[in-house]
Write an enzyme that holds these catalytic residues in place. Structure first.
Site, PDB file in Angstrom:
ATOM      1  CB  VAL A  90      -0.966   0.005   1.210  1.00 44.92           C
ATOM      2  CG1 VAL A  90      -1.793   1.279   1.238  1.00 44.92           C
ATOM      3  CG2 VAL A  90      -1.868  -1.218   1.164  1.00 44.92           C
TER       4      VAL A  90
ATOM      5  CB  ALA B  84       9.003   5.340   8.783  1.00 43.08           C
TER       6      ALA B  84
ATOM      7  CE  LYS C 291      -7.709  -5.954   7.329  1.00 39.35           C
ATOM      8  NZ  LYS C 291      -6.655  -5.337   6.536  1.00 39.35           N
TER       9      LYS C 291
ATOM     10  CD  GLU D 292     -13.894   5.502   2.439  1.00 37.48           C
ATOM     11  OE1 GLU D 292     -14.512   6.526   2.673  1.00 37.48           O
ATOM     12  OE2 GLU D 292     -14.388   4.353   2.591  1.00 37.48           O
TER      13      GLU D 292
ATOM     14  N   GLY E 273      -1.743 -14.300  -5.163  1.00 39.15           N
ATOM     15  CA  GLY E 273      -1.367 -13.253  -4.204  1.00 39.15           C
ATOM     16  C   GLY E 273      -2.548 -12.675  -3.446  1.00 39.15           C
TER      17      GLY E 273
ATOM     18  CG  ASP F 181      -9.675  -8.739   6.209  1.00 36.44           C
ATOM     19  OD1 ASP F 181      -8.732  -7.940   6.307  1.00 36.44           O
ATOM     20  OD2 ASP F 181     -10.598  -8.615   5.377  1.00 36.44           O
TER      21      ASP F 181
ATOM     22  CE  LYS G 260     -11.158  -5.484   5.151  1.00 36.59           C
ATOM     23  NZ  LYS G 260     -10.977  -6.421   4.028  1.00 36.59           N
TER      24      LYS G 260
ATOM     25  N   GLY H 204      -5.819  -4.902  -2.436  1.00 33.27           N
ATOM     26  CA  GLY H 204      -4.783  -4.639  -3.437  1.00 33.27           C
ATOM     27  C   GLY H 204      -4.133  -3.299  -3.191  1.00 33.27           C
TER      28      GLY H 204
HETATM   29  N1  HSE Z   1      -7.070  -9.608   2.725  1.00 29.35           N
HETATM   30  C1  HSE Z   1      -8.148  -8.694   2.518  1.00 29.35           C
HETATM   31  C2  HSE Z   1      -9.094  -9.240   1.460  1.00 29.35           C
HETATM   32  C3  HSE Z   1      -7.704  -7.328   2.090  1.00 29.35           C
HETATM   33  O1  HSE Z   1      -8.859 -10.307   0.904  1.00 29.35           O
HETATM   34  O2  HSE Z   1     -10.086  -8.585   1.198  1.00 29.35           O
HETATM   35  C4  HSE Z   1      -7.201  -6.514   3.231  1.00 29.35           C
HETATM   36  O3  HSE Z   1      -8.187  -6.280   4.173  1.00 29.35           O
END
Ligand code: HSE
Length: 442
Positions: free
Chosen positions: A25, A54, A116, A140, A198, A212, A216, A318
């Site tokens: 990112v 950094a 997140k 965001e 990936g 994850d 969110k 991504g």
């Molecule tokens: N690994 C997450 C996804 C993306 O596959 O949506 C980062 O939150």
């Protein structure tokens, strides 16, 4: 250099950005910033400039053009550098991200983060620090990548009575489920393909077990309902138990299986108000807008009392899509900084969380029973005894002495379904309970 006190006297001064972290990112952000800086200045009057980056390793090849003099391994020094106006945190994890973000906010610097995990665990501490210091904390990119969902919830829908959010917010699991449904791939093969492309990490636990998506969900619920919802509040089941047979059964009944992130508010505005937050795989009718969200795409479906149904769709993961959301926040933060303005995060106190046992859903169940007279009526009797009503049923034409029976129920309480399952497990005629998957209606 722009700062709270000096920016208004020099409109052409660049806003210098300190970027903490230069992985997928961070490097995509540096590239995008280089490409878009002129257009951003034309559109907003804000001149953004990378001031320091950094990193953990100076020598690592990041595959981008980067002025090496910007690199440092000292993230604290970037935050403390008086020539840095705005801080971007894309390190991930809780520490040192938390301490760095707090230090930036306390020194009056707006922060943009894509983290997140951080927000879903200590978001309220950070939101309070941003408000106390009169600066922006924008995020965001922390939910659903490039899709604008946090800003709509924070701004456009601030006055709306948001009732529920249902989202596909994890691209990796959506990709795996799409391959299983469209190519007949097994879970293991689809996961392997996601890893090769990936999408999935070598250790895919965070994605496939719903952590994850849970983070969110907590972030979106906090903003939508003005409450401090944390990741630990979110009931969570992943997709690793979903089989090819489940996918086939879903198709036969007119559904597709999706990993859903759901947040709802019950008895809003009363003393009884409760928030229900959960992540689980569910059967979604093929006619539902979320059913057509394929591959690694994300979508978030919001229902408001006055707005009705809204859907946000796009790339949820991504480097570039995430960097796009970070850059949008940066422009906002820089522009607010120059005007001496900021927007507090509309999160609030800890809410009452409705336990999963008290939530309602329809369910799909697949069980194997002994194939002899009266078994179906006995099984149906167990559902009835526990207050669960059957809506549809299919029996597979299996050979030998066993039958595979699939049921779809009407809406029922989780605790009643669990009682039904316990009773079925003890029943002599029931050989195995193969699948229990929630079902979303319309
Ligand atoms: N690994 C997450 C996804 C993306 O596959 O949506 C980062 O939150």
């Amino acid at each position: 250099m722009a700062s709270n006190s000096s920016s208004s006297s020099d409109d052409n001064a660049p806003v210098r950005v300190g970027i903490l972290g230069c992985g997928h990112v961070g490097s995509a952000l540096i590239e995008l910033l280089g490409e878009r800086a002129r257009a951003i200045e034309t559109a907003s009057g804000v001149r953004l400039e990378a001031g320091a980056v950094a990193v953990r390793s100076i020598s690592k090849d990041r595959g981008i053009e980067l002025d090496e003099s910007l690199l440092t391994t000292d993230a604290e020094a970037v935050v403390a550098d008086p020539s840095i106006d705005v801080v971007v945190e894309v390190i991930g994890g809780i520490e040192p991200a938390r301490s760095l973000v707090l230090a930036a906010l306390k020194s009056g610097k707006p922060v943009v983060t894509a983290n997140k995990e951080l927000l879903a665990s200590v978001g309220s501490e950070l939101y309070a620090a941003a408000e106390a210091n009169g600066v922006d904390l924008l995020f965001e990119a922390a939910a659903a990548g490039a899709i604008p969902i946090i800003r709509p919830l924070r701004e456009s829908l601030l006055a709306e009575d948001v009732r529920s959010i249902i989202g596909i917010v994890n691209g990796t699991t959506n990709y795996i489920l799409t391959r299983m449904a469209e190519d007949g791939a097994t879970y293991a093969d689809a996961l392997g393909e996601a890893q090769r492309l990936g999408y999935a990490e070598r250790d895919p636990t965070a994605d496939v077990e719903g952590f994850d998506a849970g983070a969110k969900t907590a972030i979106m619920a906090s903003i939508a309902f003005g409450a401090n919802v944390v990741a630990g509040d979110v009931y969570r089941e992943g997709i690793s138990t979903i089989t090819s047979k489940d996918i086939e059964s879903a198709e036969r009944f007119g559904y597709v299986i999706k990993l859903l992130a759901i947040a709802s508010v019950f008895d809003a505005g009363t003393d009884e108000e409760e928030i229900g937050v959960r992540v689980y795989p569910a059967m979604v009718p093929v006619s539902h807008p979320l059913a057509s969200v394929r591959d690694s795409f994300n979508a978030v479906f919001v229902e408001g009392a006055a707005s009705g149904e809204l859907m946000f769709y796009g790339r949820g993961a991504g480097g570039q899509p995430t960097a796009s959301a970070v850059l949008g926040d940066l422009v906002d933060a820089a522009s607010n900084l120059q005007r001496g303005a900021f927007r507090p995060v509309p999160s609030g106190p800890r809410p009452s969380i409705r336990a999963i046992d008290d939530l309602e859903s329809a369910y799909f169940l697949n069980i194997t029973v002994g194939d002899s007279p009266g078994v179906l009526s006995e099984v149906a009797g167990v559902f009835a005894e526990n207050g669960i009503s059957i809506r549809a049923m299919q029996q597979d034409d299996t050979p030998e002495s066993e039958a595979s029976v699939a049921f779809i129920t009407h809406q029922g309480r989780e605790s009643d379904i669990q009682a039904t399952l316990s009773r079925l497990k003890e029943h002599d005629a029931v050989k195995s309970i193969n699948s229990v998957i929630r079902v979303i209606e319309s």
